[in-house]
Design an enzyme around this catalytic site. Sequence first.
Site, PDB file in Angstrom:
ATOM      1  N   SER A 116       2.508 -28.355  -2.680  1.00 16.81           N
ATOM      2  CA  SER A 116       3.704 -27.726  -3.243  1.00 16.81           C
ATOM      3  C   SER A 116       4.380 -26.706  -2.344  1.00 16.81           C
ATOM      4  CB  SER A 116       3.360 -27.076  -4.591  1.00 16.81           C
ATOM      5  OG  SER A 116       3.177 -28.078  -5.563  1.00 16.81           O
ATOM      6  N   SER A 213       6.973 -27.381 -13.229  1.00 22.61           N
ATOM      7  CA  SER A 213       7.096 -28.833 -13.376  1.00 22.61           C
ATOM      8  C   SER A 213       7.607 -29.434 -12.079  1.00 22.61           C
ATOM      9  CB  SER A 213       8.051 -29.187 -14.523  1.00 22.61           C
ATOM     10  OG  SER A 213       8.278 -30.587 -14.570  1.00 22.61           O
ATOM     11  N   ASN A 214       6.839 -30.353 -11.519  1.00 26.09           N
ATOM     12  CA  ASN A 214       7.261 -31.037 -10.304  1.00 26.09           C
ATOM     13  C   ASN A 214       8.540 -31.843 -10.497  1.00 26.09           C
ATOM     14  OD1 ASN A 214       5.003 -30.627  -8.206  1.00 26.09           O
ATOM     15  ND2 ASN A 214       3.873 -31.174 -10.047  1.00 26.09           N
ATOM     16  N   GLY A 354       0.038 -24.602  -2.303  1.00 27.03           N
ATOM     17  CA  GLY A 354       0.104 -25.991  -2.716  1.00 27.03           C
ATOM     18  C   GLY A 354      -1.248 -26.659  -2.827  1.00 27.03           C
TER      19      GLY A 354
END
Length: 399
Positions: A116, A213-214, A354
Site C-alpha cells: 500500500s 478501502s483499496n 504497506g
Amino acid sequence: MRAQIRQGLRCSTRQQGGRRRRAVSAAATVAIGVMTLGALAPPAASAPGSAAASAAAARPDAVQRALNALVRDDGMPAALASVQDRNGRTRTYTAGVGDLTTGSKVPRDGQVRIGSNTKAFTAVVVLQLVGEGKIGLDATVDTYLPGLVHGEGIDGRGITVRQLLQHTSGLPEYGIHVDDDEIRNRYFEPRELLDIALRYKADAAPGTTWGYSNTNYVLAGLIVQKVTGRPLAEEMDRRIVKRIGLRHTYFPAPGEMTIREPHPRGYHRNPADGPLRDFTQMDPSAGWAAGQLISTNSDLNRFFTALLAGRLLPADQLAEMRTTVPAGTSGLRYGLGLTSRPLSCGGVYWGHGGDIAGYETRGGVTDDGRAANVAVTTIPTDEAATQHVKDAVDRALCG
C-alpha cells in the site's frame, strides 16, 4: 484474499479492529543464524561527548537490535532497513536469511513488494493532475467516470476525488472477497476489482467516516488513466520514478510474477497458525493502484523525502496531501495517500506503509529530513509483532 492476503490488500494502517491471529515463529527460527549489518556510512560529525554524538553512535546498534528481535522473537524470516540522517547519509541493515531453503544472505537493500505504499504514488499523480487543472479534488467520480460507480448505497455522483484519496468515500473493500491462491496466480483487470467491490453495499455514506478501502485507489487510478489517456504505470514512471531517480522502483508489467533485482524471498501464512509458504512469485495485479509497486527501503526513503521537500508537488497540493483526519486510536492520521504517526521522541513522521502477501514495509520521513524504512518478509500475524515493526521505525528515527 481471506486471512493475511485480506490484511495485505486491506489496511496497511492496521487500525480497524485489530483482528490479528497469533504468530507462529517456529518455522522461521532457522533464520536467526545469519544477522548482518550492512555497510555503514560514517555518522554526521558531532562534538565528542555531545548528546548528538552519543545518539549518532547508538543508532546503528539500536536499529540492528530491533531487526534481530523481529527475526528471533517474532519469527520473521528476514528484516531489512535503510536509515537516512538529516545530512542525507544512509545506513543499511539486514537480519535473518533471504531464503529459508538455502539459508542465503539477505540482499542489502533488496527489492520487496511494497504493497500500500503504492497509494502514496497514486495520490501524487492525482495531485499533480490537480495542480495542472485536469482533476478537481472536490469534483465527483462521475465527472470522470460517468455511470461507472453505482450499487447499494453507492453513487459516483456523490463521491469526490478527495474522499477517494482520504478513504472517506464509504466504498466497500474488494480484497476480502478474493482467495489467496486466486490472487496469487490470476491477472485482474482494474475494472474486475471494482466490479467485485460494487457487488456489496456501501460501508458508510460519503464523507461521514474514515474507512480504509483499496477500492478507493482503484478508482483513483482509473481516473488518472481517463484524464491522461495513458496507463497508470507509465504516468507513475514518468512523473515520479524517473523525475527523482528511483533506480529500483517499478510497476510490474501484466503477468510479471517475479522480482527483477536481488531480493529476499517473501513468505505467507494462511491460516495464521499454518506453515510459512514461499509467496515470492505472485501476480500483484489485485493490488494495482492500491498496492502493485516493487521498490527498496532506500528508494522509499528517497521518494518520501522528495515528496515532503516539495520536489513532486506544488505547495498547495502538498498542503492538501498533508491535511489529515483521525484514523483509529493510536494517533495515526490519514491525509491524501499520506499518513502521519507520532514519534516517541516528539513530533511525527510522514509515510504510508504497506502489506502484500510475503512482505510488510513500514517507514517514513520527518520534517527535518530524517528517513527510515523497515521491511520484513512475511506479514505479522499478531498485533505485538506488528507493533515491533513500527517500533523498529521509531527507533531508527529517534536514535
